[in-house]
Design an enzyme around this catalytic site. Sequence first.
Site, PDB file in Angstrom:
ATOM      1  CG  PHE A 257       2.390  84.165 -41.948  1.00 53.91           C
ATOM      2  CD1 PHE A 257       1.408  83.363 -41.344  1.00 53.91           C
ATOM      3  CD2 PHE A 257       3.125  85.317 -41.285  1.00 53.91           C
ATOM      4  CE1 PHE A 257       1.131  83.359 -40.054  1.00 53.91           C
ATOM      5  CE2 PHE A 257       2.717  85.296 -39.792  1.00 53.91           C
ATOM      6  CZ  PHE A 257       2.004  84.336 -39.326  1.00 53.91           C
TER       7      PHE A 257
ATOM      8  CG  ASP B 279       3.511  91.890 -45.064  1.00 54.37           C
ATOM      9  OD1 ASP B 279       4.624  91.978 -44.313  1.00 54.37           O
ATOM     10  OD2 ASP B 279       2.689  91.025 -44.646  1.00 54.37           O
TER      11      ASP B 279
ATOM     12  CE  LYS C  79       7.162  88.931 -37.810  1.00 54.05           C
ATOM     13  NZ  LYS C  79       6.663  88.524 -36.550  1.00 54.05           N
TER      14      LYS C  79
END
Length: 411
Positions: A153, A238, A267
């Site tokens: 993801f 990531d 984030k």
Amino acid sequence: MTLDSPARDAARSRSSAELIRAEDAVLAHNYHPLPVVIARAEGAWVQDVEGRRYLDMLAGYSALNFGHRHPALVAAAHRQLDELTLTSRAFRNDRLAGFAEGLAELTGLDLTLPMNTGAEAVESAIKVARKWAYDVKGVPPDQATIVVAANNFHGRTTTIVGFSSDPVAREGFGPFAPGFRVVPYNDLAALTDAVDETTAAVLIEPIQGEAGVLIPDEGYLMGVRELTLRTGTLFIADEIQSGLGRTGTTLAVDYEGVRPDAVLLGKALGGGIVPVSAVVARRDVLGVLHPGEHGSTFGGNPLAAAVGSAVVDLLRTGEFQRRAAQLGEVLRAGLAELTGKGVVAYRCRGLWAGIDVDPAIGTGREISERLMQEGVLVKDTHGSTIRLAPPLTITQEDLEAALATLATVLT
């Protein structure tokens, strides 16, 4: 928790049920949120419009690593709001250099490409990897490939969902960009077979969050690093969900002492206040970009840089990394106690866990709804799997109470 002013309370006079109906009437239905309407928050706790309190065990998918409204981050945002919020990158601002210096020190890398969202950081890294392949590695024009892992993801753009193996994320959004090879996660042999002279980069999550907090075997990340060095290929990690203290270390790759060529952050980098992301990489990697080849109006804006710098400052001491590691052992022990008592299996690294619940007890969504009724907020992922990612500021008492609530719901 500080109460709102009477004027603001009046503006929030509608009930949760009324607000849910209003949202459903005017918003695209691209989410299926739990039926809780949050109006206030502080630390690890949130409060709905009726005043009921909930323990937040999701922390905005790790965007709230430092809890809701951390005083140092809120203060940094307030100070900057009084001075300067946006210049665009047409001009320089007095906050960006310090932000980039802090990220370089934190990650052990050289240059920063500031962006806004995690998906933007991934898209930027794809562009940089391809440019590097042509300018540095000598891959023929338009032949560069990038190897990714199944069940990944990395975001929601059309490029990214094109190499997703999740049919819900992918189907109905084609045609997709070519140039990606998908291999099983945690399989070095398959990865080795997929890398060739056209490969620009290997792009992976050190821990796959959306897939259920899947943790690779020990040595996998080191194997990826050795393979990419041997083949002259970039290793792009990531760390948008796994980074910035979540796993008990600054980065998840730190568990194996691995330093990728580029790290993607997002984030928690915005402290739960503003969207902030970044590609942080070696000088020769980001050095392939020249003026006009890539950009962002809001990327690196002064407000984002001020909040991001405050986040870096919180991580400098190692306090939050240590808290995540120590409380992670409490979380692991609690989940071990529940194994065989409704929990089929779990995966835990720091304050991050994926929990496979016995399907006979309920789906992940049903378990999440039952926990919500008991005052604990979590999120399901696939099937009967839920994930826990509480703020790193959570107390041991609150963490143990959440585990006790989970035990009650499962039994």
